[in-house]
Structure formats: C-alpha cells, structure tokens
Design a protein around this motif. Structure first.
Motif, PDB file in Angstrom:
ATOM      1  N   UNK A  64       0.861  -1.180   0.000  1.00 41.12           N
ATOM      2  CA  UNK A  64       0.000   0.000   0.000  1.00 41.12           C
ATOM      3  C   UNK A  64       0.897   1.229   0.000  1.00 41.12           C
ATOM      4  N   UNK A  84       5.269  -5.692   7.685  1.00 39.42           N
ATOM      5  CA  UNK A  84       4.697  -6.590   8.679  1.00 39.42           C
ATOM      6  C   UNK A  84       4.723  -8.002   8.141  1.00 39.42           C
ATOM      7  N   UNK A  89      -1.949 -19.247  10.909  1.00 41.32           N
ATOM      8  CA  UNK A  89      -1.845 -20.202  12.021  1.00 41.32           C
ATOM      9  C   UNK A  89      -1.722 -21.637  11.532  1.00 41.32           C
ATOM     10  N   UNK A 135       2.103 -12.255   4.083  1.00 41.92           N
ATOM     11  CA  UNK A 135       1.328 -13.314   4.736  1.00 41.92           C
ATOM     12  C   UNK A 135       1.877 -14.653   4.256  1.00 41.92           C
TER      13      UNK A 135
ATOM     14  N   UNK B  59      -9.441 -17.656   3.234  1.00 48.87           N
ATOM     15  CA  UNK B  59      -8.725 -18.926   3.225  1.00 48.87           C
ATOM     16  C   UNK B  59      -8.947 -19.582   4.575  1.00 48.87           C
ATOM     17  N   UNK B  60      -9.393 -20.824   4.574  1.00 50.45           N
ATOM     18  CA  UNK B  60      -9.671 -21.523   5.825  1.00 50.45           C
ATOM     19  C   UNK B  60      -8.827 -22.788   5.885  1.00 50.45           C
ATOM     20  N   UNK B  82     -10.813 -19.480  14.917  1.00 54.02           N
ATOM     21  CA  UNK B  82      -9.883 -18.366  15.069  1.00 54.02           C
ATOM     22  C   UNK B  82      -9.880 -17.575  13.767  1.00 54.02           C
ATOM     23  N   UNK B  84      -8.319 -14.451  11.597  1.00 51.76           N
ATOM     24  CA  UNK B  84      -7.197 -13.525  11.492  1.00 51.76           C
ATOM     25  C   UNK B  84      -7.464 -12.584  10.326  1.00 51.76           C
ATOM     26  N   UNK B  85      -7.576 -11.289  10.642  1.00 55.23           N
ATOM     27  CA  UNK B  85      -7.754 -10.308   9.578  1.00 55.23           C
ATOM     28  C   UNK B  85      -6.371  -9.889   9.123  1.00 55.23           C
ATOM     29  N   UNK B  86      -5.980 -10.356   7.964  1.00 58.35           N
ATOM     30  CA  UNK B  86      -4.641 -10.051   7.463  1.00 58.35           C
ATOM     31  C   UNK B  86      -4.548  -8.590   7.058  1.00 58.35           C
ATOM     32  N   UNK B  87      -3.380  -7.991   7.294  1.00 57.87           N
ATOM     33  CA  UNK B  87      -3.182  -6.598   6.891  1.00 57.87           C
ATOM     34  C   UNK B  87      -3.167  -6.470   5.372  1.00 57.87           C
ATOM     35  N   UNK B  89      -5.508  -7.176   3.572  1.00 58.78           N
ATOM     36  CA  UNK B  89      -6.841  -6.708   3.195  1.00 58.78           C
ATOM     37  C   UNK B  89      -6.925  -5.188   3.263  1.00 58.78           C
ATOM     38  N   UNK B  93      -5.873  -3.114   9.432  1.00 55.81           N
ATOM     39  CA  UNK B  93      -5.773  -4.355  10.192  1.00 55.81           C
ATOM     40  C   UNK B  93      -4.360  -4.616  10.708  1.00 55.81           C
ATOM     41  N   UNK B  95      -1.052  -4.889  12.841  1.00 55.49           N
ATOM     42  CA  UNK B  95      -0.903  -5.106  14.279  1.00 55.49           C
ATOM     43  C   UNK B  95      -2.156  -5.740  14.846  1.00 55.49           C
ATOM     44  N   UNK B  96      -2.768  -5.076  15.819  1.00 53.86           N
ATOM     45  CA  UNK B  96      -3.981  -5.634  16.425  1.00 53.86           C
ATOM     46  C   UNK B  96      -5.237  -4.955  15.896  1.00 53.86           C
ATOM     47  N   UNK B 138      -9.102 -22.276  11.401  1.00 51.40           N
ATOM     48  CA  UNK B 138      -8.404 -20.992  11.290  1.00 51.40           C
ATOM     49  C   UNK B 138      -8.828 -20.299  10.009  1.00 51.40           C
ATOM     50  N   UNK B 140      -8.577 -17.062   7.583  1.00 51.59           N
ATOM     51  CA  UNK B 140      -7.696 -15.951   7.217  1.00 51.59           C
ATOM     52  C   UNK B 140      -8.428 -15.076   6.211  1.00 51.59           C
ATOM     53  N   UNK B 142      -8.206 -12.373   3.580  1.00 52.12           N
ATOM     54  CA  UNK B 142      -7.137 -11.802   2.761  1.00 52.12           C
ATOM     55  C   UNK B 142      -7.580 -10.558   2.027  1.00 52.12           C
TER      56      UNK B 142
END
Lengths: 261, 310
Positions: A64, A84, A89, A135, B59-60, B82, B84-87, B89, B93, B95-96, B138, B140, B142
C-alpha cells in the motif's frame, strides 16, 4: 582418504544431506532451486500484490502506498518503509497460536525492511510511507527468502521505483565424497537437520548484498564458497522474477478489459 | 466496513436502486455475486478451502489435535474458531487493528456451530471421557469486498467437508490411561459429516428493503444488518442410495444477530429472516453439489489445482 572421512564426520555431524549419488533429500542437485511459481496482481484492493510459491513455501505480499506517513513515523528525508510479517496459524506443521507479534515475526519484519529499503528509491518520497504486508500461507523452509521475492514483485506491481530487483536465497553446506558441496535453497527438512543456513538478500544486477545472516557455525574457509552459491541463487531468482514481471505486463496490455477514462 | 469513502449522492443512488430492486452491479435484491471455491489448497492442514466472493477472499485451514473432553460433555469433541484479519486486506488491520472484527466473526461462527443440530460433535469423540479430537478452524481474511460473514461460513463448511480425520484405536490401560493407536497409512481416515453445518446469510437493510450479499459500498449505506445462521441439508453432502427414506428436512435457525446502530420493526424482521432462510437453502444446495463434484473429480484424478496462480 580414510583420515579425510573421519574429518568429514567431525565437521558435519547429523544426517547426510547428500546421497551417495550426490542428490539431496528431496531429490534436487546441490545447485538446484525449488520450483518457483509466481503471479503479480492477485488482489485488487492493495496498490500492488503478488503471490509466490517456492517449492511448498507459499507467500502472499501486498503493498500500500506511497501515502502520507503517520505523524510518529514521518521522515523529511526519505520514505518510511513499514513491513509486517505474519504467518497463517495453519502454515506450519504444528499449529501456531498467534499469526504475528511474536519475536520471530518481529525480527522477520525488521529484516524485510532492511532488505527492501535498500532496493526502494527512498529519497523520492519524503514524508511518505510505504506499507508492505507479508502473509505466509505455508512454510516449508526459506520463508524469509520467499517473502523478499514476493515483496519485490508486489513493489513492481505497485509501480514503486526500485534501484534493482532484490532477491533472497539461502545456502547450506554439505559434503560429497570428501569435497565441499554447498546446497542452494534450503528446504525445511535440511534446515531442521541442523546444518548451517546462510541467508542472503542481494541486488543481483548491481551485485551488492542488502542483508546477510547466518545460523550455526561454519568454518571461515568455506564461507566464500557458500556465499557465492547463495549469490548465484539470487541471480537465478532474478531471472525468474524478471520473466514473471515481463509476462505480467505483456498480458496486461492484451487482456486489459477495464478502461478508466 | 473498512475505509470506503462514498459521497452523499452515491449513497442516494444505491438506496434508490435498492428501492427499485436494481443494484449498481445489475443484480436484484436476492442475488449473490459469483463465487470461486477451491478445496485442499494448504498441504499442512487436514482440510482447507479458499473462497473468493467477488473481491472478498477467505482462506480456511482446519487442523486437528488430540485433546481431553470437557468433564460435563464427555462424549463430545471440541471445536475452535480463530479469525485472522490479514493486513493484506487493508492497512487498518495492521498489528492488532483487525482484532475487533475478527472476534465478532469468530463469536458468531461459534454460536452458529454450537447447536447439536448444526454440527454433530459426537463424531469427534475417540474415547468417551478421556480423549477427543479438537478441530482448530483458522480463518484468514485476505481481502474485504463486503459480506464477510457469508463468505466465511461457506469457506468453513467447504474446509470441514474437505477434512479427513484419521481412524484411531483407543484402549483403556490400567491406571486409567488411554492407549491410542494410529495407522501409518494417511488414507486410513474418515471424512467429517458436515451436511447439517450452518451457513450464515447477511441481510443488509438499505432504505426500506433488505438485500443479500451486500458489497462494501452497500454496507456503508446501511444502518442495520441482520445475520441469520441456517442449518444445512445433509442430503446434498452425502450420496444416499435411497433419498426417499431420509427424514423430511427442515431448515433451522441456529443463530440470529443484528449489527449496526439502526432498528427494524418486528414485521420487517420476520420477513428478513424468511428471506435469509430461503437464500441459505439455495446456497447450501449449490455448495453441496459443487463440493461433491470436486471430490469426485479428485478421486478420478481429473482435478487441477490452481491456488492463487489462476
């Protein structure tokens, strides 16, 4: 010869990384890369994105920017490169509890930033920021290298000016018939076997090295040997990436179906 | 949802379109966008699926682990979601930043799967009271292009359909320990029974009408949205020899939840729930047939795997 054999086993503990025919555990020759397949522009939302798989290691990268830097990070001299690194997982054999924020991911983010900042023409965008998100979908050794290579493609896709392609590759050391045989592009099994792993990120067209890291011990006599093998790997990867970029651009001109007026 | 900037006129355009049953991409209010689905994309997971619904990319991966069942539910396995929102996207998103959205999605998925009629946890039991399977699902995210919940539930059901669980022989040894024997053959395993697993349908209220499968732009025009979780029909996920003998299927709601600051009248709510159930039943049939076709192609070695390279 017999004395040499004894010395081999003394130098290289652990399982043999090369078979008697000189082939590696996954059947490759010592100087052979894993198959690299990649694609630019997999997503529409980021300014640039790329997917790269190197053997069973699969990585997505998104870029970005350049956009206005957040106040705390802003620099008046050069663009701020923000990286990043995050691992899904389910990417490893054993499930990871956290995708990011652990020590290893933070270290990887720093290393990525170091390698990519060396390649980006940072002086062109003062007070701006480029975000690079990685990722890892599947990790099978060499996740850092695949990340750097994917990030390069994503940066090209985003149209960020680069000095040169930055490519990363690993190399390790093994013995075949008493003579040293450095291994290129180390897989997870070879990594886990406990040999030395040298990671190099370089700009092959200028010949300079942007990042070098080595784990485990290696006799300094062989360092040159292993390093040149890793640099050769970087040059090979550059050819593959360059071809992917050219194919993508050629495709873009013929297949372009969205015309913005 | 994330970072969509729309002017007032654009919002009015979308709202008026929905009023006349016509949306900016040419769909009617009850149409879904085209989807792409591929299962078995991650080799490190027991089951996996990737779903792309227009711009939404999910993606699962399902991983299995052996665990001890809860004392109050000795015969049941465990399941954990679980998100996870990947950055990748959106930079928000990083960090946290994606945690709030991730938690709300994983909570609603957990609630949808909690009912025994939605997902049978007994199939995860190895030895009652001693050992059971724990499924880590899990998810994800994306890319976000609107309608995350529906896409996540479809991808999760596909990934569970794709999950193999190894056969385990359990024997009670003295001292209350359990001895587990696992076969060496990776194909010595069973598929999960996921026929009744729920699908979520988001109904977005824009103006006075509800639309299914909202795009990100439509989501930003709506004040309130309703999420309905509807159990699936096992008929589409198993090849029963005699379909007549099956008990009559009835779609049940396993979760209903409202999001957003707006409000709806009870009458509108009832209509919306019915609309959601109809949509979920259609989706379920389409998903089941697609998954079955893919499994058949895999067994006959006809399937190409594309992953992200297509």
């Amino acid at each position: 010869m017999a004395t040499l054999r004894v010395m081999d086993s003394f130098l290289m503990p652990g399982p043999d990384l090369l078979s008697s025919q000189g082939l590696r555990l996954d059947g490759r020759r010592p100087n052979e890369l894993r198959r690299i397949r990649c694609k630019l522009g997999v997503f529409t939302q980021p300014d640039g994105s790329a997917y790269l798989e190197q053997g069973n290691t699969k990585v997505l990268a998104a870029v970005y920017g350049p956009h206005q830097a957040s106040k705390s990070k802003s620099s008046t001299e050069a663009v701020v490169v923000n990286c990043q690194y995050s691992m899904a997982t389910f990417s490893t054999g054993e499930r990871k509890n956290r995708p990011r924020g652990d020590r290893k991911s933070l270290e990887m983010s720093l290393h990525l930033r170091q390698a990519l900042t060396a390649a980006i023409k940072t002086e062109l965008y003062p007070r701006s920021q480029i975000d690079i998100y990685i990722e890892v979908l599947q990790a099978d050794g060499g996740a850092y290298c695949a990340s750097v290579n994917a990030a390069t493609l994503a940066l090209v896709d985003a149209g960020v000016p680069l000095r040169a392609y930055v490519c990363a590759c690993t190399a390790s050391m093994a013995w075949h018939g008493g003579s040293p045989a450095p291994l290129l592009d180390v897989g997870h099994v070879e990594e886990a076997a406990g040999g030395v792993v040298l990671t190099v990120a370089s700009l092959p067209s200028t010949g300079s090295i942007a990042l070098l890291e080595m784990s485990h011990r290696l006799h300094s006599d062989y360092f040159e040997n292993v390093l040149s093998r890793a640099l050769q790997g970087c040059r090979d990867i550059e050819v593959i990436l360059d071809k992917a970029v050219r194919d993508h651009l050629a495709e873009g001109w013929t297949k372009q179906d969205v015309v913005t007026v | 949802m994330a970072g969509i900037l729309l002017s007032h006129t654009e919002k009015v355009y979308i709202t008026h379109g929905v009023k006349n049953e016509y949306r900016s991409d040419g769909r009617s209010n009850i149409d879904y966008r085209p989807m792409e689905l591929e299962t078995d994309v991650v080799s490190h997971a027991s089951g996996s699926a990737r779903l792309r619904l227009a711009n939404t990319d999910i993606l699962v991966g399902v991983k299995t682990e052996i665990d001890v069942p809860k004392p109050d539910k000795p015969g049941l396995g465990k399941i954990e979601f679980f998100v996870d929102c990947s950055a990748n996207a959106t930079p928000e998103f990083e960090g946290r930043g994606g945690e709030q959205l991730a938690n709300s999605i994983s909570n609603i998925m957990l609630r949808a799967y909690q009912s025994a009629q939605a997902f049978n946890l007994k199939q995860l039991c190895i030895f009652e009271g001693k050992q059971c399977w724990k499924l880590y699902i899990d998810i994800l995210i994306l890319e976000c292009g609107g309608n995350l919940c529906d896409a996540v539930s479809l991808a999760v059901k596909a990934a569970l359909f794709n999950t193999r669980i190894p056969f385990v022989k359990a024997a009670l040894m003295d001292g209350g320990n359990v001895d587990l024997q696992l076969s060496d053959d990776p194909f010595d395993s069973k598929w999960l029974d996921v026929g009744s697993a729920p699908l979520l349908v988001t109904l977005c209220r824009i103006g006075e009408k509800c639309v299914v499968d909202p795009t990100a732009e439509e989501e930003s025009c709506s004040l309130v949205s309703l999420i309905v979780g509807v159990t699936g029909n096992p008929k589409y996920y198993n090849d029963y020899e005699d379909e007549e003998e099956l008990p009559a299927f009835e779609a049940k709601c396993s979760v209903i939840s409202m999001h957003g600051p707006g409000s709806v009248s009870p009458q509108n709510l009832r209509d919306a729930i019915n609309q959601g159930i109809i949509a979920a039943v259609c989706l379920d049939e389409a998903l089941g047939k697609t998954l079955f076709r893919e499994r058949r192609d895999t067994e006959q070695f006809k399937r190409h795997s594309y992953g992200f390279l297509k």
